[in-house]
Motif scaffolding. Structure first.
Motif, PDB file in Angstrom:
ATOM      1  N   UNK A   1     -45.758 -78.860 -65.760  1.00  0.00           N
ATOM      2  CA  UNK A   1     -44.340 -78.567 -65.903  1.00  0.00           C
ATOM      3  C   UNK A   1     -43.969 -77.260 -65.208  1.00  0.00           C
ATOM      4  N   UNK A   2     -44.823 -76.236 -65.384  1.00  0.00           N
ATOM      5  CA  UNK A   2     -44.543 -74.936 -64.774  1.00  0.00           C
ATOM      6  C   UNK A   2     -44.537 -75.038 -63.242  1.00  0.00           C
ATOM      7  N   UNK A   3     -45.480 -75.800 -62.678  1.00  0.00           N
ATOM      8  CA  UNK A   3     -45.531 -75.964 -61.220  1.00  0.00           C
ATOM      9  C   UNK A   3     -44.308 -76.724 -60.702  1.00  0.00           C
ATOM     10  N   UNK A   4     -43.813 -77.663 -61.485  1.00  0.00           N
ATOM     11  CA  UNK A   4     -42.617 -78.410 -61.083  1.00  0.00           C
ATOM     12  C   UNK A   4     -41.419 -77.464 -61.002  1.00  0.00           C
ATOM     13  N   UNK A   5     -41.274 -76.608 -61.993  1.00  0.00           N
ATOM     14  CA  UNK A   5     -40.167 -75.647 -62.000  1.00  0.00           C
ATOM     15  C   UNK A   5     -40.298 -74.685 -60.827  1.00  0.00           C
ATOM     16  N   UNK A   6     -41.510 -74.169 -60.594  1.00  0.00           N
ATOM     17  CA  UNK A   6     -41.735 -73.264 -59.464  1.00  0.00           C
ATOM     18  C   UNK A   6     -41.434 -73.954 -58.133  1.00  0.00           C
ATOM     19  N   UNK A   7     -41.820 -75.205 -58.008  1.00  0.00           N
ATOM     20  CA  UNK A   7     -41.550 -75.962 -56.782  1.00  0.00           C
ATOM     21  C   UNK A   7     -40.052 -76.148 -56.575  1.00  0.00           C
ATOM     22  N   UNK A   8     -39.334 -76.481 -57.638  1.00  0.00           N
ATOM     23  CA  UNK A   8     -37.874 -76.644 -57.544  1.00  0.00           C
ATOM     24  C   UNK A   8     -37.217 -75.336 -57.129  1.00  0.00           C
ATOM     25  N   UNK A   9     -37.651 -74.225 -57.738  1.00  0.00           N
ATOM     26  CA  UNK A   9     -37.093 -72.911 -57.393  1.00  0.00           C
ATOM     27  C   UNK A   9     -37.402 -72.573 -55.939  1.00  0.00           C
ATOM     28  N   UNK A  10     -38.639 -72.812 -55.510  1.00  0.00           N
ATOM     29  CA  UNK A  10     -39.023 -72.504 -54.134  1.00  0.00           C
ATOM     30  C   UNK A  10     -38.226 -73.338 -53.131  1.00  0.00           C
ATOM     31  N   UNK A  11     -38.063 -74.624 -53.401  1.00  0.00           N
ATOM     32  CA  UNK A  11     -37.300 -75.493 -52.488  1.00  0.00           C
ATOM     33  C   UNK A  11     -35.834 -75.058 -52.451  1.00  0.00           C
ATOM     34  N   UNK A  12     -35.244 -74.815 -53.620  1.00  0.00           N
ATOM     35  CA  UNK A  12     -33.831 -74.394 -53.671  1.00  0.00           C
ATOM     36  C   UNK A  12     -33.641 -73.065 -52.946  1.00  0.00           C
ATOM     37  N   UNK A  13     -34.540 -72.110 -53.186  1.00  0.00           N
ATOM     38  CA  UNK A  13     -34.448 -70.808 -52.532  1.00  0.00           C
ATOM     39  C   UNK A  13     -34.627 -70.944 -51.024  1.00  0.00           C
ATOM     40  N   UNK A  14     -35.517 -71.843 -50.604  1.00  0.00           N
ATOM     41  CA  UNK A  14     -35.725 -72.077 -49.168  1.00  0.00           C
ATOM     42  C   UNK A  14     -34.464 -72.637 -48.516  1.00  0.00           C
ATOM     43  N   UNK A  15     -33.816 -73.569 -49.186  1.00  0.00           N
ATOM     44  CA  UNK A  15     -32.584 -74.164 -48.647  1.00  0.00           C
ATOM     45  C   UNK A  15     -31.493 -73.103 -48.532  1.00  0.00           C
ATOM     46  N   UNK A  16     -31.286 -72.336 -49.597  1.00  0.00           N
ATOM     47  CA  UNK A  16     -30.255 -71.291 -49.580  1.00  0.00           C
ATOM     48  C   UNK A  16     -30.564 -70.250 -48.506  1.00  0.00           C
ATOM     49  N   UNK A  17     -31.829 -69.849 -48.398  1.00  0.00           N
ATOM     50  CA  UNK A  17     -32.213 -68.856 -47.387  1.00  0.00           C
ATOM     51  C   UNK A  17     -32.027 -69.405 -45.980  1.00  0.00           C
ATOM     52  N   UNK A  18     -32.401 -70.666 -45.789  1.00  0.00           N
ATOM     53  CA  UNK A  18     -32.217 -71.293 -44.471  1.00  0.00           C
ATOM     54  C   UNK A  18     -30.758 -71.367 -44.066  1.00  0.00           C
ATOM     55  N   UNK A  19     -29.894 -71.742 -45.001  1.00  0.00           N
ATOM     56  CA  UNK A  19     -28.458 -71.812 -44.714  1.00  0.00           C
ATOM     57  C   UNK A  19     -27.912 -70.418 -44.394  1.00  0.00           C
ATOM     58  N   UNK A  20     -28.330 -69.422 -45.164  1.00  0.00           N
ATOM     59  CA  UNK A  20     -27.862 -68.050 -44.917  1.00  0.00           C
ATOM     60  C   UNK A  20     -28.323 -67.563 -43.547  1.00  0.00           C
ATOM     61  N   UNK A  21     -29.587 -67.826 -43.197  1.00  0.00           N
ATOM     62  CA  UNK A  21     -30.079 -67.416 -41.883  1.00  0.00           C
ATOM     63  C   UNK A  21     -29.348 -68.148 -40.759  1.00  0.00           C
ATOM     64  N   UNK A  22     -29.095 -69.428 -40.951  1.00  0.00           N
ATOM     65  CA  UNK A  22     -28.392 -70.221 -39.933  1.00  0.00           C
ATOM     66  C   UNK A  22     -26.977 -69.691 -39.704  1.00  0.00           C
ATOM     67  N   UNK A  23     -26.283 -69.376 -40.802  1.00  0.00           N
ATOM     68  CA  UNK A  23     -24.884 -68.952 -40.702  1.00  0.00           C
ATOM     69  C   UNK A  23     -24.702 -67.484 -40.336  1.00  0.00           C
ATOM     70  N   UNK A  24     -25.625 -66.623 -40.752  1.00  0.00           N
ATOM     71  CA  UNK A  24     -25.397 -65.184 -40.602  1.00  0.00           C
ATOM     72  C   UNK A  24     -26.485 -64.454 -39.841  1.00  0.00           C
ATOM     73  N   UNK A  25     -27.653 -65.053 -39.669  1.00  0.00           N
ATOM     74  CA  UNK A  25     -28.771 -64.373 -39.029  1.00  0.00           C
ATOM     75  C   UNK A  25     -29.400 -63.369 -39.981  1.00  0.00           C
ATOM     76  N   UNK A  26     -30.547 -62.840 -39.573  1.00  0.00           N
ATOM     77  CA  UNK A  26     -31.274 -61.918 -40.442  1.00  0.00           C
ATOM     78  C   UNK A  26     -30.459 -60.667 -40.752  1.00  0.00           C
TER      79      UNK A  26
END
Length: 95
Positions: A1-26
């Motif tokens: 269960x803990x790994x599932x939550x960590x995986x969901x957080x990591x995937x969600x954070x990756x998506x948000x970070x990718x969108x932010x980098x795409x739209x605004x750059x580093x």
């Protein structure tokens, strides 16, 4: 269960970070933290949180006989991705 939550957080954070980098750059992500005291406070808070996490992670890695430096370097370059991946890949402790 803990790994599932960590995986969901990591995937969600990756998506948000990718969108932010795409739209605004580093620099577009970092620059707002230098434009006001509020932004500076958020940056300072993140530095404290990452420092505390690195301290904990280093102690845990050394206690298990592992080299902490690759994880320290990865965390300093990628921020929260380092600790999230560490938590996903570490061996479960014996309780």
């Amino acid at each position: 269960m803990q790994r599932i939550i960590l995986t969901i957080v990591l995937v969600a954070f990756s998506v948000v970070s990718g969108i932010a980098l795409w739209n605004h750059g580093f620099w577009g992500i970092i620059a707002p933290h230098f434009k006001s005291f509020g932004g500076g406070q958020v940056l300072f808070d993140l530095v404290i949180a990452v420092s505390l996490t690195l301290t904990w992670m280093t102690k845990e890695l050394r206690a298990s006989g592992r080299n902490p430096w690759p994880w320290i370097a990865f965390t300093l370059v990628t921020g929260s991705f380092g600790p999230l991946l560490y938590l996903l890949t570490r061996k479960p402790s014996a309780r």
